[in-house]
Design a protein around this motif. Structure first.
Motif, short mmCIF file in Angstrom:
data_model
loop_
_atom_site.label_atom_id
_atom_site.label_comp_id
_atom_site.label_asym_id
_atom_site.label_seq_id
_atom_site.Cartn_x
_atom_site.Cartn_y
_atom_site.Cartn_z
N SER A 20 -9.38 1.15 -0.08
CA SER A 20 -8.02 0.91 0.41
C SER A 20 -7.92 1.12 1.91
CB SER A 20 -7.04 1.85 -0.31
OG SER A 20 -7.06 1.61 -1.70
N THR B 265 -11.16 6.54 -8.58
CA THR B 265 -10.05 6.79 -7.65
C THR B 265 -10.56 6.99 -6.23
OG1 THR B 265 -8.72 7.79 -9.41
CG2 THR B 265 -8.11 8.33 -7.15
N ASP C 87 -3.81 2.06 -7.59
CA ASP C 87 -2.58 2.37 -8.32
C ASP C 87 -2.86 2.51 -9.81
OD1 ASP C 87 0.33 2.65 -8.59
OD2 ASP C 87 0.26 0.65 -9.49
N ARG C 88 -3.67 1.61 -10.35
CA ARG C 88 -3.97 1.67 -11.78
C ARG C 88 -4.85 2.87 -12.14
NH1 ARG C 88 -0.14 0.50 -13.44
NH2 ARG C 88 -1.09 0.73 -15.48
N LEU D 86 -5.93 -1.73 -3.23
CA LEU D 86 -4.68 -0.98 -3.45
C LEU D 86 -4.18 -1.11 -4.89
CD1 LEU D 86 -2.74 -1.60 -0.10
CD2 LEU D 86 -3.85 0.50 -0.88
N PRO D 87 -4.11 -2.31 -5.47
CA PRO D 87 -3.66 -2.38 -6.88
C PRO D 87 -4.56 -1.61 -7.82
CG PRO D 87 -3.58 -4.55 -5.83
CD PRO D 87 -4.33 -3.65 -4.90
N LEU D 88 -5.89 -1.66 -7.57
CA LEU D 88 -6.79 -0.92 -8.44
C LEU D 88 -6.60 0.59 -8.29
CD1 LEU D 88 -9.05 -1.11 -10.47
CD2 LEU D 88 -10.69 -1.18 -8.59
N THR E 33 -11.85 3.56 -4.92
CA THR E 33 -10.77 2.64 -4.56
C THR E 33 -9.97 3.16 -3.38
OG1 THR E 33 -9.43 3.68 -6.30
CG2 THR E 33 -10.54 1.62 -6.85
N GLY F 255 7.97 -0.30 -5.26
CA GLY F 255 6.83 -1.20 -5.25
C GLY F 255 5.51 -0.48 -5.12
N LEU F 256 4.46 -1.27 -4.95
CA LEU F 256 3.10 -0.72 -4.90
C LEU F 256 2.95 0.27 -3.76
CD1 LEU F 256 0.13 -0.69 -5.80
CD2 LEU F 256 -0.24 -2.71 -4.34
N ARG G 56 4.83 3.53 -4.44
CA ARG G 56 4.18 4.35 -5.46
C ARG G 56 2.96 5.07 -4.90
NH1 ARG G 56 4.94 -0.33 -8.62
NH2 ARG G 56 2.69 -0.74 -8.64
N LEU G 57 2.19 4.35 -4.10
CA LEU G 57 0.99 4.97 -3.53
C LEU G 57 1.35 6.05 -2.52
CD1 LEU G 57 -1.36 1.87 -3.13
CD2 LEU G 57 -1.50 3.70 -4.82
#
Length: 405
Positions: free
Chosen positions: A38, A31, A48-49, A44-46, A34, A80-81, A84-85
């Protein structure tokens, strides 16, 4: 044997905690990595996961804590992404998660090594007389006690038994420390709990207002379409009978008879409306008697198990009465059940209701208004409703309502 099982279970729980700590520190480092990427516009997608994976892992850690459940403190994540972030970045629980992961990683592996090391020491101490007999000098001391004679080896056994007492209780203390750390960092803070409670009360108030408005509309509709219409027809018949009384007594008698029948029907419908507001059986016989009356009038056999030593507050009795009525009706209409079981208990400051049937299952509050209406009705009293209805059955509805002592 129970002590051995307990010791093994404690060691197993420590090992599970260490495994979660290892996975958690990996997610925490991922975290942070990433998050740094970011800032450069990538990852960014990683991120989020990894955040989602961290929360899933820590939810499992929350479920490991005995006693009152440790609720997830996270704010709802939608959109959306980017949305959420932003929500996760502004949620204090995200940073408390990271603090827990690093603190847990410092505690859990050390706890496992310490607990396992003590038990290995106990095993070694208990085996020292045999080791000294078979291979003298193989072990020269045990916790500072020189093993140069069989007598000292026997003393080492006593010392090992004393260490065994510590080895038995230490894992339990370490688990308690781990659980306290979990509650301290992973449970909702007092401020978050207060905000959640305020939001819950606002939602409950809105639902209560809507439910009261719907109930008033139902009563108005029942009166307008039922008793009021029959009373109007009765008044018209009596007026016609008055006009016909002098010249056609037989026709007037027929109209009066019809008016009397309409009056009886209107009175019955008014009684039904009153029962829909507050059934008289509750005032006369209490909730136990009301549930028994529902069972007698049900379309399928109902097994009752009711233990209410004292009367409940009238609003609680009414809410539980209509809940039982709705659930029995649902079972008769939709489940294909052959029997229904109703269990009602008062335990300390809680009323617990369980209604189960042997039907086909598949009950879903999202597909109908009945179960959702029950939840709305009981939310006013801070009630909790849990539904278990797998395909093929059985369907079991658990209700808990706080009540005054």
């Amino acid at each position: 044997m129970s002590g051995v099982r307990r010791a093994w279970r404690d060691l197993h729980q420590l090992a599970v905690g260490a495994g979660l700590a290892g996975a958690g520190i990996g997610l925490a480092l991922a975290t942070l990595l990433t998050a740094g990427l970011s800032l450069l516009g990538v990852g960014l997608p990683l991120l989020d996961r990894t955040l989602a994976g961290t929360r899933t892992l820590l939810d499992r850690q929350r479920r490991r804590v005995p006693g009152p459940p440790v609720r997830s403190p996270y704010r709802p994540v939608t959109g959306g992404l980017a949305a959420r972030l932003r929500t996760a970045a502004g949620d204090p629980a995200t940073y408390r998660d990271l603090a827990f992961l690093f603190a847990h990683f410092c505690l859990a592996p050390v706890a496992v090594v310490l607990a396992v090391g003590l038990w290995l020491g106990v095993a070694q101490g208990l085996a020292l007389p045999l080791i000294h007999t078979v291979a003298p000098g193989a072990i020269d001391n045990f916790l500072g006690l020189p093993i140069d004679s069989l007598r000292n080896a026997a003393l080492a056994v006593v010392l090992a038994l004393l260490v065994g007492v510590g080895a038995y209780w230490l894992p339990r203390g370490l688990l308690h420390l781990e659980h306290r750390l979990t509650r301290a960092l992973l449970a909702p803070t007092a401020r978050a709990a207060l905000a959640e409670r305020v939001e819950e009360l606002a939602d409950t108030r809105a639902q209560t207002v809507d439910a009261q408005a719907a109930e008033l509309r139902r009563i108005e509709r029942d009166l307008h379409d039922g008793a009021q219409a029959r009373l109007v027809a009765m008044a018209m018949n009596l007026g016609l009978a008055e006009e016909l009384l002098a010249r056609d007594p037989e026709a007037a008698r027929g109209l009066v008879t019809e008016a009397r029948s309409a009056a009886g029907t209107a009175l019955s419908e008014l009684r039904d409306v009153v029962r829909g507001i507050h059934p008289p059986v509750l005032a006369d016989r209490g909730l136990a008697g009301g549930v028994a009356a529902l069972a007698l009038g049900a379309a399928l056999p109902v097994d009752l198990d009711v233990d209410l030593p004292e009367r409940l507050a009238p609003p609680l009795e009414s809410a539980l009465y209509f809940t039982v009525a709705e659930l029995i009706t649902n079972a008769a209409r939709h489940s294909g059940a052959a029997r229904v079981a109703v269990r009602l208990r008062r335990v300390d400051g809680t009323v617990r209701l369980t209604v189960s049937d042997d039907g086909r299952g598949g009950a879903d509050p999202a597909r109908g208004t009945g179960l959702a209406g029950i939840r709305r009705r009981l939310a006013v009293f801070d009630g909790r409703v849990r539904i278990s209805s797998p395909d093929g059955g059985p369907t079991v509805v658990y209700v808990e309502l706080p009540c005054a002592s």
